[in-house]
Each structure stands twice: as C-alpha cells, then as structure tokens.
Design a protein around this motif. Sequence first.
Motif, PDB file in Angstrom:
ATOM      1  N   ASN A  87       0.955  -1.395   0.305  1.00 58.07           N
ATOM      2  CA  ASN A  87       0.473   0.005   0.160  1.00 58.07           C
ATOM      3  C   ASN A  87       0.617   0.987  -0.396  1.00 58.07           C
ATOM      4  N   THR A  88       0.252   2.319  -0.617  1.00 64.84           N
ATOM      5  CA  THR A  88       1.653   3.083  -0.725  1.00 64.84           C
ATOM      6  C   THR A  88       0.526   4.502  -0.856  1.00 64.84           C
ATOM      7  N   PHE A  89       1.511   5.570   0.169  1.00 61.71           N
ATOM      8  CA  PHE A  89       0.843   6.897   0.509  1.00 61.71           C
ATOM      9  C   PHE A  89       1.471   7.914   0.189  1.00 61.71           C
ATOM     10  N   MET A  90       0.987   8.675  -1.000  1.00 59.81           N
ATOM     11  CA  MET A  90       2.019   9.272  -2.134  1.00 59.81           C
ATOM     12  C   MET A  90       1.611  10.969  -1.182  1.00 59.81           C
ATOM     13  N   LEU A  91       2.932  11.648  -1.263  1.00 61.30           N
ATOM     14  CA  LEU A  91       2.868  12.591  -1.083  1.00 61.30           C
ATOM     15  C   LEU A  91       3.167  13.996  -1.799  1.00 61.30           C
ATOM     16  N   ALA A  92       2.963  13.225  -2.520  1.00 65.59           N
ATOM     17  CA  ALA A  92       3.142  14.738  -3.660  1.00 65.59           C
ATOM     18  C   ALA A  92       1.732  14.464  -4.543  1.00 65.59           C
ATOM     19  N   ARG A  93       1.260  15.377  -5.992  1.00 57.56           N
ATOM     20  CA  ARG A  93       0.465  14.948  -6.846  1.00 57.56           C
ATOM     21  C   ARG A  93       0.587  15.226  -8.352  1.00 57.56           C
ATOM     22  N   ASP A  94       2.102  15.338  -8.456  1.00 54.48           N
ATOM     23  CA  ASP A  94       2.606  15.489  -9.802  1.00 54.48           C
ATOM     24  C   ASP A  94       1.944  14.371 -10.581  1.00 54.48           C
ATOM     25  N   HIS A  95       1.337  14.619 -11.999  1.00 50.66           N
ATOM     26  CA  HIS A  95       0.906  14.023 -12.656  1.00 50.66           C
ATOM     27  C   HIS A  95       1.757  12.848 -13.306  1.00 50.66           C
ATOM     28  N   ASP A  96       2.571  12.334 -13.761  1.00 54.78           N
ATOM     29  CA  ASP A  96       3.449  11.522 -13.374  1.00 54.78           C
ATOM     30  C   ASP A  96       3.806  10.851 -12.312  1.00 54.78           C
ATOM     31  N   LEU A  97       3.729  10.709 -11.075  1.00 64.77           N
ATOM     32  CA  LEU A  97       3.928  10.155 -10.265  1.00 64.77           C
ATOM     33  C   LEU A  97       3.093   9.559  -9.753  1.00 64.77           C
TER      34      LEU A  97
END
Length: 145
Positions: free
Chosen positions: A95-105
């Motif tokens: 499970n991944t928690f991403m702290l960024a909003r960049d489209h590619d990420l």
Amino acid sequence: LFHDSAEEIALSQLARARVGPYYTNTREGLRLARRLLERQQKDMRQIVMITDGKPSALTRPDGRIYRNAFGLDPFIVSETFAQVAACRKAGILTNTFMLARDHDLVSFVRKVAEICHGKAYFTTPRTLGRYVLMDYMDRKTRTIH
C-alpha cells in the motif's frame, strides 16, 4: 528507509531518522522489505510505502547506484515495477501513501497499486496519519484469506 539505497533501521530510531541526499531508490526499498517479510511466516505480510518522490535511483548488480532525477526514467521505472511484481508473487501486499500530486507520480503510484493489487493513497503530511490508521483498522476488521 529508502533513499539513494535502502537500509533497515530500528523502530526506536524511526522518529529521528534522516535520509538523503536527494534520490529515491524505490526498487531497493521494496527489495529490502520483501527480504525481511519473506522470513516471516505470517498470514498478512504488507509493505506500507510512504514517499514524496519519484523513483530516481536503483542499485546495479555491482553495487553502484544509477541515478536520474530528470523525469521518470524508463529503466528505473521498469525495474521498480518488476520488484513490485516480485513482492506480489511472494504474497506481500504493498500500500502506497504518496505525498505529492505530480501527474506522472500519480500515474506511477496507480500502476504500482494495479500490479500488486494494493491501495494508493494521495495525501499530505498533515493527513497521512489518518489514512494510515484507516487502512490499518480496515484490515483489522476484515478476514483476509
């Protein structure tokens, strides 16, 4: 922890951990977590990956670190996806928690979730704890076969 490479640290050191310098070796972090979890004979083995960066480094077979901070390097991404698939094959959920909003990420994290049948959370440092707790409680109240 994963940064230019990956390392296991004691839980008591987690709050004081500092990483760097500037690259994200997601593949090596997943590989280390998989090795640690494969030793455990538990019903539920899970990687909780919290990241604010794109995969921008990987460890070559000779131990040298390949780095590329410009965009999503296809070589790094494909090697990282291969490690995600290896975790899935080993019965380890990611499970991944991403702290960024960049489209590619966002696209990268969605693909990780698709490969491993895990979840992807797009959050901020302010709301991260709430999402982690919700995920933990959700898994505690369900029977997983």
